[in-house]
Motif scaffolding. Structure first.
Motif, PDB file in Angstrom:
ATOM      1  N   ASP A  36      19.173 -38.423  55.503  1.00 32.64           N
ATOM      2  CA  ASP A  36      19.698 -37.345  56.169  1.00 32.64           C
ATOM      3  C   ASP A  36      20.536 -37.268  57.499  1.00 32.64           C
ATOM      4  O   ASP A  36      20.385 -36.512  58.335  1.00 32.64           O
ATOM      5  CB  ASP A  36      18.471 -36.461  56.444  1.00 32.64           C
ATOM      6  CG  ASP A  36      17.297 -36.046  55.537  1.00 32.64           C
ATOM      7  OD1 ASP A  36      17.779 -36.083  54.283  1.00 32.64           O
ATOM      8  OD2 ASP A  36      16.221 -35.902  55.416  1.00 32.64           O
ATOM      9  N   TYR A  37      21.246 -38.594  57.144  1.00 35.88           N
ATOM     10  CA  TYR A  37      22.134 -38.612  58.681  1.00 35.88           C
ATOM     11  C   TYR A  37      23.088 -37.709  58.950  1.00 35.88           C
ATOM     12  O   TYR A  37      23.184 -37.350  60.224  1.00 35.88           O
ATOM     13  CB  TYR A  37      22.904 -39.990  58.274  1.00 35.88           C
ATOM     14  CG  TYR A  37      23.561 -40.358  59.793  1.00 35.88           C
ATOM     15  CD1 TYR A  37      22.986 -41.132  60.863  1.00 35.88           C
ATOM     16  CD2 TYR A  37      25.034 -40.248  59.473  1.00 35.88           C
ATOM     17  CE1 TYR A  37      23.797 -41.033  61.732  1.00 35.88           C
ATOM     18  CE2 TYR A  37      25.675 -40.665  60.578  1.00 35.88           C
ATOM     19  CZ  TYR A  37      25.172 -41.379  61.673  1.00 35.88           C
ATOM     20  OH  TYR A  37      25.886 -41.473  62.988  1.00 35.88           O
ATOM     21  N   TYR A  38      23.494 -37.187  57.867  1.00 44.60           N
ATOM     22  CA  TYR A  38      24.842 -36.183  58.225  1.00 44.60           C
ATOM     23  C   TYR A  38      23.962 -34.711  58.406  1.00 44.60           C
ATOM     24  O   TYR A  38      24.812 -33.883  59.065  1.00 44.60           O
ATOM     25  CB  TYR A  38      25.603 -35.885  57.059  1.00 44.60           C
ATOM     26  CG  TYR A  38      26.358 -37.519  56.840  1.00 44.60           C
ATOM     27  CD1 TYR A  38      27.259 -37.956  57.722  1.00 44.60           C
ATOM     28  CD2 TYR A  38      25.791 -38.286  55.810  1.00 44.60           C
ATOM     29  CE1 TYR A  38      27.788 -39.388  57.492  1.00 44.60           C
ATOM     30  CE2 TYR A  38      26.419 -39.584  55.555  1.00 44.60           C
ATOM     31  CZ  TYR A  38      27.306 -40.046  56.449  1.00 44.60           C
ATOM     32  OH  TYR A  38      27.865 -41.036  56.219  1.00 44.60           O
ATOM     33  N   ASP A  39      22.874 -34.559  58.220  1.00 43.61           N
ATOM     34  CA  ASP A  39      22.059 -33.294  58.548  1.00 43.61           C
ATOM     35  C   ASP A  39      21.720 -33.447  60.174  1.00 43.61           C
ATOM     36  O   ASP A  39      21.774 -32.581  60.906  1.00 43.61           O
ATOM     37  CB  ASP A  39      20.879 -33.069  57.754  1.00 43.61           C
ATOM     38  CG  ASP A  39      21.272 -32.922  56.324  1.00 43.61           C
ATOM     39  OD1 ASP A  39      22.311 -32.091  56.015  1.00 43.61           O
ATOM     40  OD2 ASP A  39      20.499 -33.160  55.403  1.00 43.61           O
TER      41      ASP A  39
ATOM     42  N   PRO B 276      17.117 -35.395  67.401  1.00 41.54           N
ATOM     43  CA  PRO B 276      16.473 -34.753  66.059  1.00 41.54           C
ATOM     44  C   PRO B 276      16.036 -36.076  65.206  1.00 41.54           C
ATOM     45  O   PRO B 276      16.607 -37.142  65.191  1.00 41.54           O
ATOM     46  CB  PRO B 276      17.562 -34.313  65.638  1.00 41.54           C
ATOM     47  CG  PRO B 276      18.977 -34.711  65.780  1.00 41.54           C
ATOM     48  CD  PRO B 276      18.508 -35.227  67.277  1.00 41.54           C
ATOM     49  N   PHE B 277      14.971 -35.740  64.668  1.00 43.87           N
ATOM     50  CA  PHE B 277      14.286 -36.750  63.740  1.00 43.87           C
ATOM     51  C   PHE B 277      14.719 -36.371  62.246  1.00 43.87           C
ATOM     52  O   PHE B 277      15.624 -35.503  61.979  1.00 43.87           O
ATOM     53  CB  PHE B 277      12.862 -37.019  64.004  1.00 43.87           C
ATOM     54  CG  PHE B 277      12.358 -38.253  63.490  1.00 43.87           C
ATOM     55  CD1 PHE B 277      11.264 -38.030  62.667  1.00 43.87           C
ATOM     56  CD2 PHE B 277      12.857 -39.441  63.676  1.00 43.87           C
ATOM     57  CE1 PHE B 277      10.759 -39.246  61.916  1.00 43.87           C
ATOM     58  CE2 PHE B 277      12.142 -40.387  63.079  1.00 43.87           C
ATOM     59  CZ  PHE B 277      11.425 -40.383  62.198  1.00 43.87           C
ATOM     60  N   TYR B 278      14.142 -37.168  61.440  1.00 43.62           N
ATOM     61  CA  TYR B 278      14.736 -37.192  60.118  1.00 43.62           C
ATOM     62  C   TYR B 278      14.118 -35.739  59.129  1.00 43.62           C
ATOM     63  O   TYR B 278      14.996 -35.726  58.094  1.00 43.62           O
ATOM     64  CB  TYR B 278      14.626 -38.556  59.402  1.00 43.62           C
ATOM     65  CG  TYR B 278      14.978 -39.527  60.194  1.00 43.62           C
ATOM     66  CD1 TYR B 278      16.273 -40.009  60.309  1.00 43.62           C
ATOM     67  CD2 TYR B 278      14.317 -40.285  61.216  1.00 43.62           C
ATOM     68  CE1 TYR B 278      16.963 -40.869  61.014  1.00 43.62           C
ATOM     69  CE2 TYR B 278      14.915 -40.917  62.062  1.00 43.62           C
ATOM     70  CZ  TYR B 278      16.112 -41.519  61.894  1.00 43.62           C
ATOM     71  OH  TYR B 278      16.760 -42.545  62.793  1.00 43.62           O
TER      72      TYR B 278
ATOM     73  N   ARG C 263       7.767 -43.679  61.603  1.00 41.42           N
ATOM     74  CA  ARG C 263       6.508 -43.351  60.535  1.00 41.42           C
ATOM     75  C   ARG C 263       6.921 -44.307  59.280  1.00 41.42           C
ATOM     76  O   ARG C 263       7.484 -45.313  59.329  1.00 41.42           O
ATOM     77  CB  ARG C 263       6.239 -42.318  60.645  1.00 41.42           C
ATOM     78  CG  ARG C 263       5.856 -41.636  61.982  1.00 41.42           C
ATOM     79  CD  ARG C 263       5.120 -40.089  61.921  1.00 41.42           C
ATOM     80  NE  ARG C 263       4.824 -39.725  63.209  1.00 41.42           N
ATOM     81  CZ  ARG C 263       5.599 -39.071  64.081  1.00 41.42           C
ATOM     82  NH1 ARG C 263       6.758 -38.456  63.599  1.00 41.42           N
ATOM     83  NH2 ARG C 263       5.116 -38.716  65.291  1.00 41.42           N
ATOM     84  N   ASN C 264       6.753 -43.541  58.018  1.00 42.68           N
ATOM     85  CA  ASN C 264       6.973 -44.105  56.806  1.00 42.68           C
ATOM     86  C   ASN C 264       8.244 -43.488  56.225  1.00 42.68           C
ATOM     87  O   ASN C 264       8.674 -43.646  55.127  1.00 42.68           O
ATOM     88  CB  ASN C 264       5.891 -43.975  55.912  1.00 42.68           C
ATOM     89  CG  ASN C 264       5.379 -42.643  55.901  1.00 42.68           C
ATOM     90  OD1 ASN C 264       5.973 -41.673  56.386  1.00 42.68           O
ATOM     91  ND2 ASN C 264       4.558 -42.597  54.616  1.00 42.68           N
ATOM     92  N   PHE C 265       9.044 -42.835  57.245  1.00 47.90           N
ATOM     93  CA  PHE C 265      10.239 -42.080  56.763  1.00 47.90           C
ATOM     94  C   PHE C 265      11.294 -43.114  55.863  1.00 47.90           C
ATOM     95  O   PHE C 265      11.590 -43.043  54.578  1.00 47.90           O
ATOM     96  CB  PHE C 265      11.041 -41.650  57.611  1.00 47.90           C
ATOM     97  CG  PHE C 265      12.310 -40.862  57.388  1.00 47.90           C
ATOM     98  CD1 PHE C 265      12.518 -39.566  56.692  1.00 47.90           C
ATOM     99  CD2 PHE C 265      13.378 -41.537  57.287  1.00 47.90           C
ATOM    100  CE1 PHE C 265      13.601 -38.789  56.244  1.00 47.90           C
ATOM    101  CE2 PHE C 265      14.863 -41.083  57.025  1.00 47.90           C
ATOM    102  CZ  PHE C 265      14.890 -39.829  56.178  1.00 47.90           C
TER     103      PHE C 265
END
Length: 284
Positions: free
Chosen positions: A61-64, A194-196, A229-231
């Protein structure tokens, strides 16, 4: 007012700058210090690739989440050479002269760690340290405080939730003690990056429990501790060997050029900043 020191770099263009001998020596001393903390804790050292597959970062989700920082790399399209010469007078190549961009310049060193361990079953308590060349698109660049290309040392924990949370407590204590020994006043603040995952219960959890804390000198973040976390365990298929469950991860990150900026602003010269790091390193 902070003292003025001699320039540490060559001519800066668009956030790219060479470090002079004094700055290089201090950067290496700082990196040895932070890497040493990882080695003392049992971290394995790796060298991550300087480029990463853009498709792999898309899975994270890096580009989001970080489109404003993303920088891509590609090769020249040789079939277009006649229409688009390889030495453009404007200093840039048009999109038509380039192959589709399939590679990314990472904005943080830890991405290479997670992708390197993708599909692996790791023992609980795993620690990895990496020095990365990182790149971030910014609205503006300023000296060593904000660069397009910079060095980042990270120490990454992979394993159970308890292991990753203890890792952050340990490195928070180390950063705090080191800053005190350096006479470098830092404040710890929850970051707003922002997180993932932005949906549902995870969004609420992130609001209740921040996933990132930054350590700031004046208005400049020079380090951070981050819990994921476990992302990454889920997205990269990294499991904990004795349980088979998706691994939790966390990291402590140090922007080395930003440390140079903070230390020289605080101590007034390269010599004084270097001596402060030497003394603090032996005291912590």
């Amino acid at each position: 007012m902070s003292p003025t020191i001699s320039p540490p770099t060559g001519v800066q263009q668009g956030g790219l700058s060479a470090l002079g001998p004094e700055a290089t020596a201090l950067l290496r001393l700082l990196d040895d210090t932070f890497a040493g903390w990882g080695a003392e804790a049992g971290a394995a050292q790796i060298i991550a690739p300087p480029l990463l597959p853009a498709a792999d970062l898309a899975k994270l989700d890096y580009y989001d989440n970080f489109p404003h920082q993303a920088i891509l790399a590609t090769a020249l399209d040789l079939d277009q050479r006649a229409e688009h010469p390889f030495a453009p007078r404007s200093g840039t190549f048009p999109q038509q002269a380039l192959e589709p961009a399939a590679l990314a310049l990472p904005s943080a060193a830890c991405y290479g760690v997670y992708l390197h361990h993708a599909g692996s079953a790791l023992p609980d308590g795993t620690l990895v340290t990496v020095l990365g060349r990182c790149f971030r698109k910014e609205t503006e660049y300023h000296d060593l405080r904000r660069l397009l290309g910079f060095h980042m040392r990270e120490v990454v924990a992979i394993g159970s939730q308890d292991h990753t949370e203890q890792h952050l407590r340990t490195f928070t204590e180390k950063i705090t003690a080191f800053a005190a020994a350096l006479d470098l006043p830092l404040r710890k603040e929850a970051a707003t990056d922002p997180f993932y995952d932005r949906g549902g219960a995870r969004l609420l959890l992130q609001q209740l429990s921040p996933v990132k804390y930054e350590f700031l000198y004046e208005d400049l973040a020079i380090g951070s501790v981050n819990v994921h976390r476990n992302f990454f365990g889920e997205r990269c298929g990294i499991t904990v060997g004795d349980t088979g469950q998706a691994a939790f991860t966390s990291c402590a990150a140090f922007g080395l050029e930003r440390w140079l900026s903070a230390l020289t602003r605080r101590h007034g010269s390269w010599e004084a900043a270097t001596e402060a790091v030497r003394q603090a390193g032996s005291a912590v």
